[in-house]
Design a protein around this motif. Structure first.
Motif, mmCIF file in Angstrom:
data_model
loop_
_atom_site.group_PDB
_atom_site.id
_atom_site.type_symbol
_atom_site.label_atom_id
_atom_site.label_comp_id
_atom_site.label_asym_id
_atom_site.label_seq_id
_atom_site.Cartn_x
_atom_site.Cartn_y
_atom_site.Cartn_z
ATOM 1 N N SER A 40 -6.010 -6.356 -0.922
ATOM 2 C CA SER A 40 -5.466 -6.255 0.047
ATOM 3 C C SER A 40 -5.739 -7.369 1.150
ATOM 4 O O SER A 40 -4.710 -7.736 1.969
ATOM 5 N N GLN B 243 -1.853 -0.666 4.356
ATOM 6 C CA GLN B 243 -0.881 -0.108 3.139
ATOM 7 C C GLN B 243 -1.090 -0.410 1.829
ATOM 8 O O GLN B 243 -0.687 0.174 0.875
ATOM 9 N N VAL B 244 -1.317 -1.869 1.737
ATOM 10 C CA VAL B 244 -1.720 -2.331 0.251
ATOM 11 C C VAL B 244 -2.737 -1.519 -0.358
ATOM 12 O O VAL B 244 -2.862 -1.138 -1.414
ATOM 13 N N ASP C 224 2.791 -5.022 -8.426
ATOM 14 C CA ASP C 224 3.027 -4.026 -9.500
ATOM 15 C C ASP C 224 1.697 -3.675 -10.077
ATOM 16 O O ASP C 224 0.844 -4.491 -10.210
ATOM 17 N N ASN D 69 -3.701 4.829 -4.766
ATOM 18 C CA ASN D 69 -2.950 6.053 -5.402
ATOM 19 C C ASN D 69 -2.779 5.681 -6.841
ATOM 20 O O ASN D 69 -2.335 6.767 -7.439
ATOM 21 N N TRP E 35 -3.931 1.544 0.481
ATOM 22 C CA TRP E 35 -3.269 2.844 0.144
ATOM 23 C C TRP E 35 -2.370 2.902 -1.270
ATOM 24 O O TRP E 35 -2.722 3.744 -1.974
ATOM 25 N N PHE E 36 -1.648 1.770 -1.377
ATOM 26 C CA PHE E 36 -0.819 1.756 -2.518
ATOM 27 C C PHE E 36 -1.732 1.776 -3.954
ATOM 28 O O PHE E 36 -1.459 2.287 -4.856
ATOM 29 N N ARG F 156 -9.248 -3.161 -4.821
ATOM 30 C CA ARG F 156 -8.386 -3.009 -3.560
ATOM 31 C C ARG F 156 -8.913 -3.977 -2.560
ATOM 32 O O ARG F 156 -7.994 -4.424 -1.837
ATOM 33 N N ILE G 153 8.280 1.315 -1.627
ATOM 34 C CA ILE G 153 7.050 1.515 -2.140
ATOM 35 C C ILE G 153 7.648 2.577 -2.828
ATOM 36 O O ILE G 153 7.657 4.004 -2.516
ATOM 37 N N TYR G 154 7.480 2.585 -4.388
ATOM 38 C CA TYR G 154 7.762 3.634 -5.016
ATOM 39 C C TYR G 154 7.226 3.435 -6.478
ATOM 40 O O TYR G 154 7.035 2.309 -7.291
ATOM 41 N N TYR H 239 5.377 -2.059 -5.222
ATOM 42 C CA TYR H 239 5.322 -2.278 -3.716
ATOM 43 C C TYR H 239 6.054 -3.552 -3.325
ATOM 44 O O TYR H 239 5.786 -4.593 -3.712
ATOM 45 N N ARG I 121 4.869 2.420 -9.295
ATOM 46 C CA ARG I 121 4.019 1.274 -9.319
ATOM 47 C C ARG I 121 4.451 0.088 -8.619
ATOM 48 O O ARG I 121 3.759 -1.109 -8.943
#
Length: 383
Positions: free
Chosen positions: A181, A162-163, A204, A169, A165-166, A177, A136-137, A141, A139
């Motif tokens: 997710s 987790q999705v 992405d 951000n 949260w990604f 979202r 996870i970095y 996942y 843009r």
């Protein structure tokens, strides 16, 4: 990943008599401007032949793709899977030379593991193998959900969180979202329920784009979920239809619908496999063994809701040699919770629309989803 080798086993390769050895490797030159399923199959065949002929050597494979555009996200993800297998199983280095054209559908390639293969340095291949399994970095996942991970009974919820949260951000709005997710979590869970295999998730979120004549800004959310398996998407439905004793009322309707659809089956446009695939999306219809009543999901409804909020979209699923394209106007359930994938929304005795069905140039062993959405950026503080 489990069954990754099936991608090589299930796609035949044309025999090549000559190989070009240049720049210290076995050289593949691409002359096409678009990388699609046809080209991926050609590359896959080339690699199979190279490994057959040079099995006992460590000579690298060099793929010179040139200045190209990938058709969609799934196309380059499949190429990543091919490279991963070559590096980890064949034990060969694979180097990719290319100038990829940026599009809102495939911008994620710049933040993926793909660019790590542009160098022959050993540490790049080590990092490729590590990041292929998950990162996870920025843009991007990436997560590979292993079979044993499902020993955690809360895994579905954790994937959703987790999705979410990604995406949060990256300032994706809450409605999108929630739907995204949930789609990811459901697709990952389906892999475990149906084939007990590993599942690759790749998401992405692009930078902002402008549209001519519009002062607003747009971004893409691009999602791939796939698994490799000898069991194709609709095979569980096919096996159940052979049963002589079906007590479930909805599955009895499926059996009657199958008889009605047989007259539509042709050699190309609509085949038996398509019927089993669209049936697997029906409400309360399960392809799982000894389970008739708990199948069927809100997946098509979720995809449709995302499409409704998108400016444009490109969503489809492939399994084996067949594809289903998710057309937003054809993804609605009728009053009895059947979805026809046609203009009359008639599952029982009308074939799906020709715009929904298609073939795949590559045989995909398992199931893969390509879901692309272009969203309008919401206003913040009146701006």
């Amino acid at each position: 990943m489990t069954d990754e080798e099936l991608l090589f086993k299930r796609n035949t390769a044309k025999e090549q008599k000559r190989y070009s050895i240049r720049y210290g490797g076995i050289y593949y030159h691409n002359s096409e401007s678009i990388i699609d399923g046809t080209k991926i199959k050609d590359i896959l065949g080339f690699i199979k032949n190279v490994n057959r002929k040079y099995n006992n050597t460590n000579i690298p494979i060099i793929l010179n793709l040139g200045k190209v555009e990938f058709k969609d996200k799934l196309t380059y993800i499949i190429l990543e899977c091919i490279c991963h297998y070559v590096i980890t199983v064949y034990g060969k280095k694979i180097i990719i030379l290319c100038d990829v054209q940026r599009t809102i559908w495939t911008e994620g390639i710049y933040s993926s593991v793909f660019p790590l293969l542009s160098s022959a340095k050993s540490d790049c291949f080590v990092k490729f193998k590590e990041n292929f399994m998950g990162e996870i970095y920025g843009r991007h996942y990436r997560k590979i959900v292993k079979v044993e991970d499902w020993n955690d009974k809360y895994l579905n919820c954790k994937i959703m969180e987790q999705v979410d949260w990604f995406l949060k951000n990256l300032h994706v709005d809450k409605e999108n979202r929630d739907a995204l997710s949930e789609v990811v979590s459901e697709l990952a869970g389906n892999v475990y329920d149906h084939v007990k295999g590993d599942c690759l998730i790749d998401i992405d979120v692009t930078l902002e784009y402008e549209k001519e004549g519009d002062i607003g800004e747009y971004y893409g959310v691009n999602l791939v979920v796939l698994n490799f398996s000898s069991k194709l998407f609709g095979e569980g439905i096919r096996e159940k239809l052979k049963s002589e004793h079906i007590a479930n009322e909805r599955f009895k309707i499926v059996k009657e619908a199958y008889k009605n659809h047989q007259r539509f089956f042709s050699g190309e446009n609509y085949v038996e496999e398509d019927f089993f695939n669209i049936t697997a999306f029906q409400h309360k219809i399960s392809g799982r063994e000894k389970d008739f009543t708990n199948g069927g999901t809100g997946l098509t409804k979720l995809i449709s809701s995302l499409q409704e909020r998108s400016e444009t979209h490109n969503c489809y699923m492939i399994s084996g040699k067949r594809a289903i394209f998710f057309r937003q106007e054809l993804l609605h359930y009728n009053e009895k919770k059947w979805i026809g994938f046609n203009d009359d929304n008639n599952y029982y005795d009308e074939k799906p629309s020709d715009t929904v069905l298609g073939g795949s140039y590559i045989f995909f062993p398992g199931t893969a989803y390509n879901l692309n959405f272009v969203m309008r950026k919401e206003e913040e503080n009146g701006k």
